[in-house]
Design a protein around this motif. Structure first.
Motif, mmCIF file in Angstrom:
data_model
loop_
_atom_site.group_PDB
_atom_site.id
_atom_site.type_symbol
_atom_site.label_atom_id
_atom_site.label_comp_id
_atom_site.label_asym_id
_atom_site.label_seq_id
_atom_site.Cartn_x
_atom_site.Cartn_y
_atom_site.Cartn_z
ATOM 1 N N PRO A 131 0.828 -1.213 0.000
ATOM 2 C CA PRO A 131 0.000 0.000 0.000
ATOM 3 C C PRO A 131 0.861 1.260 0.000
ATOM 4 C CG PRO A 131 -0.158 -1.148 2.111
ATOM 5 C CD PRO A 131 0.655 -2.015 1.220
ATOM 6 N N PRO A 132 0.372 2.330 -0.628
ATOM 7 C CA PRO A 132 1.141 3.582 -0.677
ATOM 8 C C PRO A 132 1.531 4.090 0.702
ATOM 9 C CG PRO A 132 -0.784 3.716 -2.110
ATOM 10 C CD PRO A 132 -0.895 2.431 -1.342
ATOM 11 N N GLU A 133 0.720 3.779 1.709
ATOM 12 C CA GLU A 133 1.019 4.234 3.077
ATOM 13 C C GLU A 133 2.292 3.597 3.631
ATOM 14 O OE1 GLU A 133 -2.048 2.687 2.247
ATOM 15 O OE2 GLU A 133 -2.831 4.655 1.690
ATOM 16 N N THR A 134 2.806 2.565 2.962
ATOM 17 C CA THR A 134 4.058 1.922 3.360
ATOM 18 C C THR A 134 5.215 2.910 3.278
ATOM 19 O OG1 THR A 134 3.271 -0.177 2.471
ATOM 20 C CG2 THR A 134 5.654 0.038 2.768
ATOM 21 N N PHE A 135 5.091 3.848 2.353
ATOM 22 C CA PHE A 135 6.182 4.761 2.047
ATOM 23 C C PHE A 135 5.959 6.105 2.734
ATOM 24 C CE2 PHE A 135 5.345 1.852 -1.473
ATOM 25 C CZ PHE A 135 6.530 1.135 -1.473
ATOM 26 N N PRO A 136 7.040 6.831 3.003
ATOM 27 C CA PRO A 136 6.903 8.143 3.653
ATOM 28 C C PRO A 136 6.020 9.098 2.839
ATOM 29 C CG PRO A 136 9.204 7.461 3.599
ATOM 30 C CD PRO A 136 8.447 6.481 2.756
ATOM 31 N N ALA A 137 5.360 10.005 3.536
ATOM 32 C CA ALA A 137 4.478 10.972 2.880
ATOM 33 C C ALA A 137 5.265 11.965 2.020
ATOM 34 C CB ALA A 137 3.658 11.726 3.927
ATOM 35 N N HIS A 138 6.497 12.248 2.415
ATOM 36 C CA HIS A 138 7.356 13.165 1.659
ATOM 37 C C HIS A 138 8.646 12.446 1.310
ATOM 38 C CE1 HIS A 138 4.658 16.459 2.582
ATOM 39 N NE2 HIS A 138 4.660 16.039 3.833
ATOM 40 N N CYS A 139 9.258 12.848 0.240
ATOM 41 C CA CYS A 139 10.469 12.185 -0.220
ATOM 42 C C CYS A 139 11.555 12.200 0.862
ATOM 43 C CB CYS A 139 10.989 12.853 -1.493
ATOM 44 S SG CYS A 139 12.384 11.955 -2.215
ATOM 45 N N PRO A 140 12.029 11.013 1.255
ATOM 46 C CA PRO A 140 13.050 10.955 2.298
ATOM 47 C C PRO A 140 14.477 11.177 1.782
ATOM 48 C CG PRO A 140 12.412 8.747 1.657
ATOM 49 C CD PRO A 140 11.546 9.696 0.870
ATOM 50 N N TYR A 141 14.610 11.373 0.471
ATOM 51 C CA TYR A 141 15.932 11.482 -0.124
ATOM 52 C C TYR A 141 16.223 12.913 -0.574
ATOM 53 C CZ TYR A 141 14.435 6.639 -0.580
ATOM 54 O OH TYR A 141 13.908 5.398 -0.337
ATOM 55 N N GLN A 142 17.368 13.420 -0.165
ATOM 56 C CA GLN A 142 17.823 14.735 -0.598
ATOM 57 C C GLN A 142 18.440 14.605 -1.995
ATOM 58 O OE1 GLN A 142 17.362 17.555 1.198
ATOM 59 N NE2 GLN A 142 16.259 16.249 2.628
ATOM 60 N N ALA A 143 18.515 15.700 -2.709
ATOM 61 C CA ALA A 143 19.094 15.686 -4.051
ATOM 62 C C ALA A 143 20.512 15.112 -4.030
ATOM 63 C CB ALA A 143 19.101 17.090 -4.641
ATOM 64 N N THR A 144 21.292 15.473 -3.013
ATOM 65 C CA THR A 144 22.673 14.972 -2.946
ATOM 66 C C THR A 144 22.705 13.452 -2.796
ATOM 67 O OG1 THR A 144 22.702 15.471 -0.582
ATOM 68 C CG2 THR A 144 23.702 17.105 -2.064
ATOM 69 N N SER A 145 21.771 12.895 -2.034
ATOM 70 C CA SER A 145 21.691 11.446 -1.874
ATOM 71 C C SER A 145 21.262 10.774 -3.170
ATOM 72 C CB SER A 145 20.714 11.074 -0.764
ATOM 73 O OG SER A 145 21.135 11.590 0.467
ATOM 74 N N LEU A 146 20.281 11.372 -3.827
ATOM 75 C CA LEU A 146 19.795 10.792 -5.074
ATOM 76 C C LEU A 146 20.902 10.679 -6.113
ATOM 77 C CD1 LEU A 146 16.331 12.566 -5.448
ATOM 78 C CD2 LEU A 146 16.757 10.159 -4.894
ATOM 79 N N LEU A 147 21.821 11.626 -6.114
ATOM 80 C CA LEU A 147 22.888 11.642 -7.111
ATOM 81 C C LEU A 147 24.180 10.991 -6.628
ATOM 82 C CD1 LEU A 147 22.292 15.266 -8.431
ATOM 83 C CD2 LEU A 147 21.491 13.111 -9.436
ATOM 84 N N ASP A 148 24.200 10.522 -5.394
ATOM 85 C CA ASP A 148 25.390 9.917 -4.794
ATOM 86 C C ASP A 148 25.482 8.442 -5.189
ATOM 87 O OD1 ASP A 148 27.347 8.776 -3.174
ATOM 88 O OD2 ASP A 148 26.613 9.693 -1.330
ATOM 89 N N ASP A 149 26.516 8.100 -5.951
ATOM 90 C CA ASP A 149 26.683 6.728 -6.428
ATOM 91 C C ASP A 149 26.753 5.699 -5.302
ATOM 92 O OD1 ASP A 149 26.684 7.408 -9.116
ATOM 93 O OD2 ASP A 149 28.866 7.622 -9.204
ATOM 94 N N ASP A 150 27.151 6.105 -4.129
ATOM 95 C CA ASP A 150 27.321 5.174 -3.016
ATOM 96 C C ASP A 150 26.107 5.100 -2.095
ATOM 97 O OD1 ASP A 150 29.936 4.506 -3.830
ATOM 98 O OD2 ASP A 150 30.717 6.303 -2.857
#
Length: 159
Positions: A131-150
């Motif tokens: 269910p969608p409620e499984t996931f956080p209501a707001h994106c838990p990832y910052q732009a720097t994390s999204l682009l971080d290869d590690d």
């Protein structure tokens, strides 16, 4: 209708090449302003659509990585996430290239992440059958994390 306006309708490549010549020569009065503005606007929209499309796939896969792996059945215990990892790696690379080619997109990155997140949740929910409620209501990832290869969220092995 001007000659350039007609050329726009019949031979786009020739129209674009002619505009390059006119701009380089500083002959601004001869430009087909109406179509030039239309093309520039479409370029901006196209870049934004690509940014949001890449973010959608990346965020959905990071959500699956973080929220589904821990609950996979015993049958899938040997699952290492290679397919998910490959998608994450590819989307990150394509985002980095896009941001390098269109650096102006960096100024709307946070906005694009927020706008894309609900669709990423929807995709992750459908793919995981959680269910969608499984996931956080707001994106838990910052732009720097999204682009971080590690960066791979969650507590299981990340490499």
């Amino acid at each position: 209708m001007t000659k350039l306006s007609t050329l726009y309708q019949t031979d786009y490549a020739a129209w674009a090449a002619r505009h390059v010549e006119l701009l380089r020569a500083g002959r601004f009065a001869e430009l087909d302003i109406e179509h030039l503005l239309e093309e520039l606007s479409d370029m901006i929209k196209s870049d934004r659509r690509e940014l949001e499309s890449r973010l959608l796939i990346l965020i959905a896969h990071l959500l699956k990585w973080e929220f589904q792996y821990q609950t996979l059945s015993e049958r899938w215990r040997e699952f290492k996430g290679d397919s998910w990892r490959a998608t994450i790696v590819e989307q990150r690379k394509r985002l980095v290239v896009l941001l390098r080619q269109s650096p102006g997109l960096k100024s709307i990155l946070a906005e694009a992440i927020a706008a894309t997140y609900p669709d990423a949740v929807d995709l992750a929910s459908k793919e995981t059958r959680r269910p969608p409620e499984t996931f956080p209501a707001h994106c838990p990832y910052q732009a720097t994390s999204l682009l971080d290869d590690d960066y791979y969220p969650g507590s299981w092995e990340q490499t």
